[in-house]
Design a protein around this motif. Structure first.
Motif, mmCIF file in Angstrom:
data_model
loop_
_atom_site.group_PDB
_atom_site.id
_atom_site.type_symbol
_atom_site.label_atom_id
_atom_site.label_comp_id
_atom_site.label_asym_id
_atom_site.label_seq_id
_atom_site.Cartn_x
_atom_site.Cartn_y
_atom_site.Cartn_z
ATOM 1 N N TYR A 207 72.445 -7.849 -42.174
ATOM 2 C CA TYR A 207 71.380 -8.648 -41.568
ATOM 3 C C TYR A 207 71.189 -8.227 -40.120
ATOM 4 O O TYR A 207 72.142 -7.861 -39.426
ATOM 5 N N LEU A 259 65.907 -17.515 -48.374
ATOM 6 C CA LEU A 259 65.625 -17.250 -46.971
ATOM 7 C C LEU A 259 64.720 -18.302 -46.345
ATOM 8 O O LEU A 259 64.796 -18.543 -45.138
ATOM 9 N N TYR A 323 66.604 -11.271 -39.078
ATOM 10 C CA TYR A 323 65.711 -10.837 -40.146
ATOM 11 C C TYR A 323 66.454 -9.903 -41.097
ATOM 12 O O TYR A 323 67.434 -9.250 -40.725
ATOM 13 N N PRO A 324 66.003 -9.837 -42.368
ATOM 14 C CA PRO A 324 66.672 -8.977 -43.351
ATOM 15 C C PRO A 324 66.488 -7.497 -43.024
ATOM 16 O O PRO A 324 65.482 -7.092 -42.410
#
Length: 360
Positions: A207, A259, A323-324
């Motif tokens: 991540y 998410l 954020y991914p």
């Protein structure tokens, strides 16, 4: 909650080395700890992502003492320069740990340390710095007590780090570390951090965290003062209960990779932390106008793109953008083009979740 297991048994081997080095990262809490009692005991549990790039590297050199005028003999070197202003804090730290590491009275120490992130950048160097030092001291003890198990080494190193910096106990391992007793987290403890023990969805692998340096100046209110203001806070009991509930809610979120719920929970935790500051007596504000502008921009970007980017905050003005990895390219363009203008000197740091400290 017992600390007696960290009192050392007799040392069976001589200490033959003259130095040891570790690098240890900072971390960013998802569920925030705010408020403590006793000696660095948290009023609520917390969980954090361990960072990868923002880290402290410490070389601890030592030799047998010949002068015992003071309780401890130490010298701090930061980026190659002697920094006597840092030494009183280390003396205080040694005073807390010498019953657990009694050999520290017998040695003269030189603590040579550097940070990979800029000084006064708003990234707490106490967590990375004190955890790196704790690991170096524990490496000394492990040489004198070679039968020590890895589990005991990690627990005691985290325990020692906590006595210097509460959040430092979450920096030794990764990618997720829990600190504070919680009924839903097996093995959790108030006296040391534990690696998160349950399943984590692959969306959280590697991540991303970009730290936006909104204000690199010294905070007007220290974290220690802020923690103490929770003692008589009108909403502290509700906040502590909320943190316990939020950590319980996070367990299925991490397992399922939801998410949308992750974003909502993490942002709510960050805003609640600052709400506690706003409602303390005396009250204080650590966010800056550009902190709020960045938050608005992130919300707007998320609405427009449906990319699950979110923010979190520590006790300061700077913003961590989470954020991914699959959205890394798009979000980093957004940061460069739309968010960097709100940073002091346009400065930001790209980082990602890591696996903890390493011996050098």
């Amino acid at each position: 909650m017992t600390t007696t297991k960290f009192h050392p048994e007799s040392y069976t081997q001589a200490l033959n080395t003259q130095s040891v080095s570790y690098e240890s990262p900072s971390n960013i809490a998802l569920i925030k700890y705010w408020g403590k009692h006793g000696v660095q005991i948290p009023k609520n549990p917390s969980i954090s992502f361990t960072l990868n790039n923002c880290k402290t590297t410490t070389k601890l050199s030592f030799e047998k003492r010949t002068n015992f005028d003071e309780a401890y003999d130490l010298k701090v070197i930061l980026d190659g320069k002697h920094k006597p202003g840092f030494e009183p804090k280390i003396h205080q730290f040694f005073g807390r740990i010498d019953e657990y590491l009694p050999f520290i009275k017998e040695y003269r120490f030189t603590i040579d340390t550097t940070n990979s992130f800029p000084h006064s950048s708003g990234i707490a160097s106490s967590a990375s710095g004190l955890s790196a030092l704790a690991l170096c001291l524990m490496e000394m003890e492990r040489e004198m007590q070679p039968e020590m198990s890895l589990k005991h080494f990690n627990q005691k190193a985290s325990f020692i780090a906590r006595l210097g910096s509460g959040s430092g106990c979450r920096s030794l391992e990764g990618p997720l570390v829990v600190w504070g007793e919680h009924a839903d987290i097996e093995g959790s403890s108030d006296v040391y951090g534990v690696q998160y023990p349950y399943e984590v969805h692959s969306v959280f692998d590697h991540y991303q965290d970009t730290i936006l340096l909104v204000d690199k100046g010294e905070k007007p209110v220290s974290s220690t003062v802020g923690h103490n203001l929770m003692h008589n806070h009108a909403y502290s009991a509700s906040r502590f209960d909320q943190a316990v509930e939020n950590l319980a809610h996070l367990v299925p979120i991490l397992k399922e990779g939801n998410l949308d719920e992750f974003v909502s929970l993490v942002e709510s935790e960050a805003l609640t932390l600052h709400a506690m500051m706003l409602t303390s007596k005396p009250y204080f504000i650590l966010m800056k106008p550009n902190t709020l502008k960045i938050i608005d921009k992130i919300w707007e970007y998320r609405r427009d793109t449906s990319i699950p980017v979110c923010f979190t905050l520590d006790a300061g003005a700077n913003v961590h953008v989470l954020y991914p990895k699959k959205d890394k390219e798009a979000v980093q363009e957004f940061i460069k083009n739309d968010l960097s203008i709100y940073c002091q000197d346009n400065r930001y740091i790209f980082d990602n979740v890591g696996n903890g400290a390493i011996k050098l």
